[in-house]
Write a protein that holds these residues in place. Structure first.
Motif, PDB file in Angstrom:
ATOM      1  N   UNK A 184      -6.347   2.222 -10.758  1.00 19.79           N
ATOM      2  CA  UNK A 184      -6.168   3.434  -9.949  1.00 19.79           C
ATOM      3  C   UNK A 184      -7.315   3.588  -8.950  1.00 19.79           C
ATOM      4  N   UNK A 220      -8.581   0.827  -1.865  1.00 20.68           N
ATOM      5  CA  UNK A 220      -7.907  -0.051  -0.910  1.00 20.68           C
ATOM      6  C   UNK A 220      -7.316   0.757   0.243  1.00 20.68           C
ATOM      7  N   UNK A 221      -6.668   1.867  -0.113  1.00 16.31           N
ATOM      8  CA  UNK A 221      -6.083   2.720   0.920  1.00 16.31           C
ATOM      9  C   UNK A 221      -7.185   3.336   1.791  1.00 16.31           C
ATOM     10  N   UNK A 239       0.819  -0.219  -5.140  1.00 11.48           N
ATOM     11  CA  UNK A 239      -0.266  -0.433  -6.085  1.00 11.48           C
ATOM     12  C   UNK A 239      -0.200   0.580  -7.227  1.00 11.48           C
ATOM     13  N   UNK A 282      -5.718  10.203  -8.561  1.00 11.46           N
ATOM     14  CA  UNK A 282      -6.058   8.906  -9.169  1.00 11.46           C
ATOM     15  C   UNK A 282      -6.959   9.127 -10.386  1.00 11.46           C
ATOM     16  N   UNK A 337       0.790  10.477  -6.253  1.00  6.98           N
ATOM     17  CA  UNK A 337      -0.227   9.720  -5.527  1.00  6.98           C
ATOM     18  C   UNK A 337       0.435   8.954  -4.378  1.00  6.98           C
ATOM     19  N   UNK A 356      -6.691   1.068  -6.278  1.00  4.45           N
ATOM     20  CA  UNK A 356      -5.594   1.499  -5.419  1.00  4.45           C
ATOM     21  C   UNK A 356      -6.109   2.470  -4.361  1.00  4.45           C
ATOM     22  N   UNK A 357      -6.837   3.472  -4.821  1.00 10.73           N
ATOM     23  CA  UNK A 357      -7.346   4.477  -3.899  1.00 10.73           C
ATOM     24  C   UNK A 357      -8.335   3.852  -2.907  1.00 10.73           C
ATOM     25  N   UNK A 388       0.821  -1.211   0.000  1.00  8.36           N
ATOM     26  CA  UNK A 388       0.000   0.000   0.000  1.00  8.36           C
ATOM     27  C   UNK A 388       0.854   1.259   0.000  1.00  8.36           C
TER      28      UNK A 388
END
Lengths: 210, 210, 210, 210
Positions: free
Chosen positions: D149, D155-156, A148, D183, A186, D152-153, A82
């Motif tokens: 993307x 997940x965070x 990621x 993103x 990012x 990714x966002x 992450x």
């Protein structure tokens, strides 16, 4: 090599990929079951396809009988994280195993020193022993560790390279670089938040006297 | 132990079972891809369930803090063979690995010395190193090697034992023994044919002067 | 067909095998989680290899463009049971699904009517719909249901047939038949015990007034 | 519900997740084997953990006996795409199956209408029939379709929400929003390149008169 020779040649690589995938996935499970934060988000693996091995051998001028010694990514493991900081924790976890179930050959830090294309990732090249019916075989494997966002960008670049057969037009190349910068921002933004999380948690714990 | 402690305790065992299953299945693939006869027909594995661990610990008087050292079959691998002779080939393959990716603790040959119940199988108890986030852990695992007929019988006996909670009525016990004898005869008959195959093949090769 | 055409041709078959394996394995889990006896002991599956498809097509005189319609076992599922009676319970479970996620084309009961070779198994030929990027495709699949003893014997016979290329010498054929009889007796003996178990359990329940 | 009841309750959900994962992964293989571009990059799936089901039921005031009808994401499938445009192609692939192996209940387009938090994804809620030993059961499942993307966002954000138990401090929330924008820009940039690729390829083909 004939089709069957390739099949046989690749067996220890397939075995190595299966074993390594299970080994790193299991680390993730361990952190989870201890209710601790896992630096490993997910793990994938693949054996390079014969056509790609041949292409790469030709490009790098590797004779077929040297492939096992000189091509480092026939067995490939990818570990996604992450946060950028997690990459270095994972590298640490791998270094702990050096001389145990694997040997580190060398490391390449494309996170701190990104490639011109914009590519970022941490690579660890290892030797990994595989037990076969004819005794032990030691193969080379490449472990790529990335966030990621890095993975997202690399996946897109890879598919563009595949489509353009390595010669992406300059304009698109420029745009790809800008995209790499956005991915980098990012990651930066996310790392920034990570610090704040840790600080916020500390503040909270102090205030509530835990 | 609480549910979560058990979960954590069992993680290296689950990892070991996954790794060992892949390792032995891969041996089978190797023989196949070389077009050679594989002494391994198929491979299964399981981690003992918590309820069964507790039951066995009680029965054998093992204190909970000694389970890891004294219970040998928390991680279990089962390798099935077509012919009795193959069992010893598989044992040989395991001995080859001794001191490499596993250590043999001891072996028990219930094939040559069957149990009173009629049970036949070859057991190899091993120590197997698992890499965890906190370093290396060495666990015990039991590898059972059997013919398909032995496995068939053992599976039925196990389910009867489960139903009767270890106290199978005498009459059924006697019938089970007769079934074990039939399974034994079946294996004998098969081994007999195996010899003939090898002889027939030799004859053929001599006749055709290969 | 070229290698890549075969790859594409076999994709829905691979998908069907994966789906059906999961479906029957899940049935087993259901029985277990209800603490009920499962008529399914274990499940395997495989897609026929291209070389075997070609061999069989030649032997049965099936033109290549008729393979999908006329070869019934390109996708194969095998369900193993402990007792002969379980086979018919599994058949019942499959019939329940007829017209839902699969369609039964026909059934063949080689358990009650064994083949001359000694082969026993229950076959259900089904049509199974697979969703692809180009829409729905309906493929043929063969489900074989057998006891462990039937499977043991069939596995050995298959490997002998493979070695002798379908022409097993008469003497060995005779021995194989005797082995098939032993396997049959073993199943009989086991079924006999099964009855006793059920009777014993009933007696127990009556006596204890449950 | 007791632990065993939960286990039994979740079995059809686990089965659905396994089946759906295989179904979408297989679509990807199909595109690859035809050497066509696959709108599906990778597929994951999970069954919601019991503790999360209970938490959500409490938060949304769903009584335990209404969970199966009202909680839509106990079975969850996630499909990752490279480009925003691919999301709509995948939705199209799912709509093609409507009334075949699944039924679409409703769709939610958080790509065009992103949530206040910055969350973007396309959700398709489906009914999926699962065959059990007691007959057919129809369960609800949620399919999330996203770019890498977006994933990714998300997940965070998910891990931050987990840490802060849904009440992320305002400052961090702001930063998360900025990250979501980055993103988003990254996806835009990538889509831009995608157009250029198609144009470049067309130009190339025209010039070379293919």
């Amino acid at each position: 090599m004939l089709v069957n020779d390739w099949k046989e040649f690749l067996i220890p690589y397939e075995q190595a990929v299966e074993e390594l995938k299970i080994k790193f996935k299991s680390m993730r499970k361990q952190y989870r079951s201890k209710k601790e934060y896992s630096p490993i988000e997910f793990v994938t693996g693949r054996v390079k396809e014969v056509s790609s091995i041949l292409e790469k051998a030709k490009k790098l001028d590797i004779p077929l009988n040297k492939i096992a010694e000189e091509m480092e990514d026939i067995a490939g493991i990818r570990i996604m994280c992450q946060f950028v900081e997690d990459i270095y924790k994972v590298v640490q976890l791998i270094r702990q195993r050096d001389g145990k179930d694997l040997k580190i050959v060398y490391e390449k830090d494309y996170v701190k020193n990104k490639k011109d294309s914009g590519y970022r990732s941490y690579h660890v090249i290892i030797k990994y022993p595989v037990q076969t019916a004819d005794g032990e075989v030691e193969i080379l494997a490449e472990i790529q560790i990335r966030t990621l966002a890095m993975n997202f960008w690399a996946t897109v670049e890879h598919s563009l390279n595949y489509k353009y057969k390595q010669s992406i037009p300059t304009e698109i190349k420029e745009r790809l670089k800008r995209a790499a910068e956005l991915a980098f921002l990012l990651d930066e933004e996310m790392s920034e938040i990570k610090e704040e999380i840790i600080e916020a948690q500390k503040m909270f714990e102090e205030k509530s006297g835990i």
